[in-house]
Motif scaffolding. Structure first.
Motif, PDB file in Angstrom:
ATOM      1  N   LEU A   1       0.694  -1.290   0.019  1.00  0.00           N
ATOM      2  CA  LEU A   1      -0.108  -0.108  -0.036  1.00  0.00           C
ATOM      3  C   LEU A   1       0.802   1.319  -0.162  1.00  0.00           C
ATOM      4  N   LYS A   2       2.176   1.123   0.227  1.00  0.00           N
ATOM      5  CA  LYS A   2       3.130   2.179   0.351  1.00  0.00           C
ATOM      6  C   LYS A   2       2.724   3.427  -0.649  1.00  0.00           C
ATOM      7  N   THR A   3       2.671   2.936  -1.960  1.00  0.00           N
ATOM      8  CA  THR A   3       2.428   3.984  -3.028  1.00  0.00           C
ATOM      9  C   THR A   3       1.286   4.648  -2.912  1.00  0.00           C
ATOM     10  N   TYR A   4       0.279   3.899  -2.390  1.00  0.00           N
ATOM     11  CA  TYR A   4      -1.040   4.512  -2.612  1.00  0.00           C
ATOM     12  C   TYR A   4      -1.450   5.346  -1.182  1.00  0.00           C
ATOM     13  N   LEU A   5      -0.312   5.202  -0.291  1.00  0.00           N
ATOM     14  CA  LEU A   5      -0.605   5.939   0.715  1.00  0.00           C
ATOM     15  C   LEU A   5       0.284   7.391   0.905  1.00  0.00           C
ATOM     16  N   ARG A   6       0.516   7.875  -0.131  1.00  0.00           N
ATOM     17  CA  ARG A   6       1.198   8.935  -0.516  1.00  0.00           C
ATOM     18  C   ARG A   6       0.238   9.929  -1.288  1.00  0.00           C
ATOM     19  N   VAL A   7       0.414  11.047  -0.887  1.00  0.00           N
ATOM     20  CA  VAL A   7      -0.393  12.173  -1.622  1.00  0.00           C
ATOM     21  C   VAL A   7       0.150  12.479  -3.165  1.00  0.00           C
ATOM     22  N   GLN A   8      -0.589  11.965  -4.001  1.00  0.00           N
ATOM     23  CA  GLN A   8      -0.049  12.202  -5.331  1.00  0.00           C
ATOM     24  C   GLN A   8      -1.415  12.953  -6.141  1.00  0.00           C
ATOM     25  N   GLN A   9      -1.027  13.583  -7.240  1.00  0.00           N
ATOM     26  CA  GLN A   9      -1.594  14.467  -8.035  1.00  0.00           C
ATOM     27  C   GLN A   9      -2.628  13.528  -8.806  1.00  0.00           C
TER      28      GLN A   9
ATOM     29  N   ALA B   1     -12.282  -7.054 -22.532  1.00  0.00           N
ATOM     30  CA  ALA B   1     -11.956  -7.187 -23.985  1.00  0.00           C
ATOM     31  C   ALA B   1     -12.085  -6.002 -24.854  1.00  0.00           C
ATOM     32  N   LYS B   2     -12.824  -5.221 -24.090  1.00  0.00           N
ATOM     33  CA  LYS B   2     -13.147  -3.808 -25.201  1.00  0.00           C
ATOM     34  C   LYS B   2     -12.496  -2.803 -24.456  1.00  0.00           C
ATOM     35  N   GLU B   3     -11.805  -2.859 -23.490  1.00  0.00           N
ATOM     36  CA  GLU B   3     -10.739  -1.870 -22.835  1.00  0.00           C
ATOM     37  C   GLU B   3     -11.797  -0.660 -22.420  1.00  0.00           C
ATOM     38  N   TYR B   4     -12.678  -1.078 -21.503  1.00  0.00           N
ATOM     39  CA  TYR B   4     -13.386   0.085 -20.940  1.00  0.00           C
ATOM     40  C   TYR B   4     -12.962   0.032 -19.507  1.00  0.00           C
ATOM     41  N   THR B   5     -11.795   1.081 -19.332  1.00  0.00           N
ATOM     42  CA  THR B   5     -11.022   0.822 -17.909  1.00  0.00           C
ATOM     43  C   THR B   5     -12.229   1.443 -16.871  1.00  0.00           C
ATOM     44  N   GLU B   6     -13.129   2.550 -17.018  1.00  0.00           N
ATOM     45  CA  GLU B   6     -13.814   2.902 -15.668  1.00  0.00           C
ATOM     46  C   GLU B   6     -14.975   1.639 -15.535  1.00  0.00           C
ATOM     47  N   LEU B   7     -15.370   0.851 -16.512  1.00  0.00           N
ATOM     48  CA  LEU B   7     -16.311  -0.303 -16.127  1.00  0.00           C
ATOM     49  C   LEU B   7     -15.571  -1.511 -15.593  1.00  0.00           C
ATOM     50  N   GLU B   8     -14.210  -1.545 -16.051  1.00  0.00           N
ATOM     51  CA  GLU B   8     -13.363  -2.650 -15.462  1.00  0.00           C
ATOM     52  C   GLU B   8     -13.140  -2.539 -14.108  1.00  0.00           C
ATOM     53  N   LEU B   9     -12.752  -1.010 -13.696  1.00  0.00           N
ATOM     54  CA  LEU B   9     -12.769  -0.717 -12.253  1.00  0.00           C
ATOM     55  C   LEU B   9     -13.926  -0.870 -11.491  1.00  0.00           C
ATOM     56  N   TRP B  10     -14.831  -0.518 -12.009  1.00  0.00           N
ATOM     57  CA  TRP B  10     -16.311  -1.011 -11.177  1.00  0.00           C
ATOM     58  C   TRP B  10     -16.473  -2.472 -11.046  1.00  0.00           C
TER      59      TRP B  10
ATOM     60  N   TYR C   1      -9.002  -5.579  -4.611  1.00  0.00           N
ATOM     61  CA  TYR C   1      -8.845  -4.217  -4.275  1.00  0.00           C
ATOM     62  C   TYR C   1      -7.653  -3.762  -4.691  1.00  0.00           C
ATOM     63  N   LEU C   2      -6.484  -4.531  -4.616  1.00  0.00           N
ATOM     64  CA  LEU C   2      -5.248  -3.902  -4.950  1.00  0.00           C
ATOM     65  C   LEU C   2      -5.257  -3.920  -6.528  1.00  0.00           C
ATOM     66  N   LYS C   3      -6.040  -4.631  -7.347  1.00  0.00           N
ATOM     67  CA  LYS C   3      -5.970  -4.580  -8.787  1.00  0.00           C
ATOM     68  C   LYS C   3      -6.577  -3.142  -9.030  1.00  0.00           C
ATOM     69  N   ALA C   4      -7.763  -2.829  -8.090  1.00  0.00           N
ATOM     70  CA  ALA C   4      -8.430  -1.604  -8.578  1.00  0.00           C
ATOM     71  C   ALA C   4      -7.588  -0.212  -8.158  1.00  0.00           C
ATOM     72  N   LEU C   5      -6.583  -0.494  -7.193  1.00  0.00           N
ATOM     73  CA  LEU C   5      -5.714   0.634  -6.835  1.00  0.00           C
ATOM     74  C   LEU C   5      -4.556   0.590  -8.144  1.00  0.00           C
ATOM     75  N   GLU C   6      -4.263  -0.395  -8.713  1.00  0.00           N
ATOM     76  CA  GLU C   6      -3.174  -0.246  -9.766  1.00  0.00           C
ATOM     77  C   GLU C   6      -3.833   0.407 -10.981  1.00  0.00           C
ATOM     78  N   LEU C   7      -5.185   0.281 -11.216  1.00  0.00           N
ATOM     79  CA  LEU C   7      -5.755   0.818 -12.370  1.00  0.00           C
ATOM     80  C   LEU C   7      -6.234   2.309 -11.861  1.00  0.00           C
ATOM     81  N   ASN C   8      -6.283   2.736 -10.683  1.00  0.00           N
ATOM     82  CA  ASN C   8      -6.466   3.973 -10.232  1.00  0.00           C
ATOM     83  C   ASN C   8      -6.186   4.082  -8.694  1.00  0.00           C
ATOM     84  N   PRO C   9      -4.962   4.695  -8.750  1.00  0.00           N
ATOM     85  CA  PRO C   9      -4.333   4.910  -7.332  1.00  0.00           C
ATOM     86  C   PRO C   9      -5.023   5.870  -6.286  1.00  0.00           C
ATOM     87  N   HIS C  10      -6.241   6.578  -6.983  1.00  0.00           N
ATOM     88  CA  HIS C  10      -7.141   7.434  -6.261  1.00  0.00           C
ATOM     89  C   HIS C  10      -8.281   6.772  -6.070  1.00  0.00           C
TER      90      HIS C  10
END
Length: 427
Positions: free
Chosen positions: A32-40, A205-214, A236-245
């Protein structure tokens, strides 16, 4: 809870957790270290710039209601990212204006506002809008899908099943996520997970990132309900890989630390980070639950949560949580008033389980028992519902009915959390 002193607390807690992280815990701080830092947050900045752009256009030509619809969608995105309820309310008002201008003839606008009301737990308002959209007839399949969602939330399971059958493409993402939700409703969690995995494959397969995250965060939730905590954590870690925020994923990881690992310091470290970067009151709610478990800082954490959730903008969104809090505090009359409101808003087994327990306390135990029977409350498989039923049985001294429920509830200890599990153990 939002104050600058928390920065110091977070840093000190993080150091302690880093030194004491247990190898047998599911949650590992190194992940989690990467995701517990303030990032833009570049996506957040883009959304804010888009809002400024459309606001400028709307100021120049105030009569252009389509600009309001654009802004409504962007405000809704900001709510998802920040947890600030005011963005959801702004979106609502913008859509109301657009619907008024089009005299409820644009079904897309009606569906957009219905989605907003679903987020606010105003399901009857959402239903009214969707029925108008259905009568309009344009893009009817989109309306049918949402009618399934709302009828299921309202406990109208026969109508929900009927609208599920009306979805034409049975291989589509929209159908797969809804058949998954239906299977969860009827207690078939393995089928739910199978359908959700299939839905995930479709969007990947369709590379819909937002729906993949959901999909990934929903699968993480379902694996947790199923008792596969390690797999839930990995998703949950996969979700953070897609979107650290993705603060939802971080909050749920904090729950795993607390409920499964019993590592409250690690959970609090995550929550302290979230507290500075996310404005949703669910962070304060979890902090209060941890305080109850530790029997420390209970009043402070409760006051922090309560001072925020009293904001009228939240409406009835946190009624179920507030009900359980009032029962725990033995404020039974307040719990009863919430239960009455929930039954009126949403006559489901969940709502009737609240009414049954509150009635058992406020009136008499046998009255609560009658509600459980007449409203078939045990058709719900939700542990929180079944715990309320078990409490009503205890108040009626029906020990023989408690034991099978107690066994079932102890198996759902992760989902219930340590505080409610203690309540189960005392039954």
């Amino acid at each position: 809870m939002k104050n600058l002193n928390k920065i110091k607390v977070f840093v000190s807690v993080l150091i302690v957790v880093a030194c004491t992280n247990k190898t047998n815990n599911v949650v590992q701080l190194k992940d989690l270290k990467t995701y517990l830092r303030v990032q833009q947050d570049d996506e957040l900045i883009k959304t804010q710039k888009k809002i400024a752009f459309w606001n400028k256009k709307l100021e120049a030509t105030p009569s252009q209601f389509p600009y309001k619809v654009q802004l409504a969608g962007l405000e809704n995105q900001l709510f998802s990212k920040t947890g600030d309820i005011q963005h959801l309310k702004k979106s609502e008002q913008l859509l109301l204006d657009a619907i008024q201008k089009t005299r409820s003839k644009n079904s897309g606008y009606l569906r957009a506002l219905a989605k907003n009301y679903i987020s606010q737990h105003q399901f009857k308002k959402a239903l009214d809008l969707l029925q108008k959209a259905e009568a309009n007839g344009d893009k009817k399949q989109e309306t049918i899908k949402m009618l399934f969602d709302v009828y299921l939330e309202l406990g109208a399971n026969q109508k929900a099943e009927m609208y599920l059958g009306k979805i034409e493409n049975k291989r589509s993402f929209d159908y797969l996520i809804r058949i998954a939700k239906w299977q969860d409703y009827i207690g078939n969690l393995e089928a739910t997970i199978s359908y959700m995995e299939e839905a995930l494959a479709v969007v990947q397969a369709k590379e819909y990132t937002e729906l993949e995250l959901w999909c990934i965060t929903n699968l993480a939730d379902y694996y947790g309900h199923h008792g596969d905590i390690q797999k839930s954590y990995e998703y949950y870690l996969k979700a953070l890989e897609l979107n650290p925020h993705n603060y939802y994923a971080l909050k749920k990881i904090a729950w795993i630390s607390f409920s499964n690992d019993k590592d409250v310091e690690e959970a609090k470290a995550i929550l302290s980070f979230l507290d500075k970067n996310y404005q949703g009151v669910d962070v304060d709610l979890l902090s209060y639950e941890i305080a109850l478990y530790e029997n420390n800082q209970i009043e402070n954490t409760y006051n922090s949560y309560w001072s925020q959730v009293q904001n009228s903008a939240y409406g009835d969104m946190y009624n179920a949580y507030n009900f359980d809090i009032f029962v725990h505090q033995k404020k039974y009359q307040k719990a009863y008033q919430i239960a009455l409101k929930e039954v009126k808003n949403r006559p489901t087994a969940v709502s009737y389980s609240m009414l049954a327990l509150a009635t058992a306390y406020v009136q008499n135990p046998s009255s609560g028992l009658a509600i459980i029977s007449s409203k078939n409350v045990l058709k719900s498989y939700e542990p929180a519902v079944r715990l309320r039923v078990a409490k009503v049985y205890a108040l009626n001294n029906q020990i023989e009915k408690i034991q099978p429920l107690k066994k079932e509830l102890l198996e759902a200890a992760f989902e219930l959390g340590p505080v409610k599990t203690k309540e189960v153990q005392k039954l």
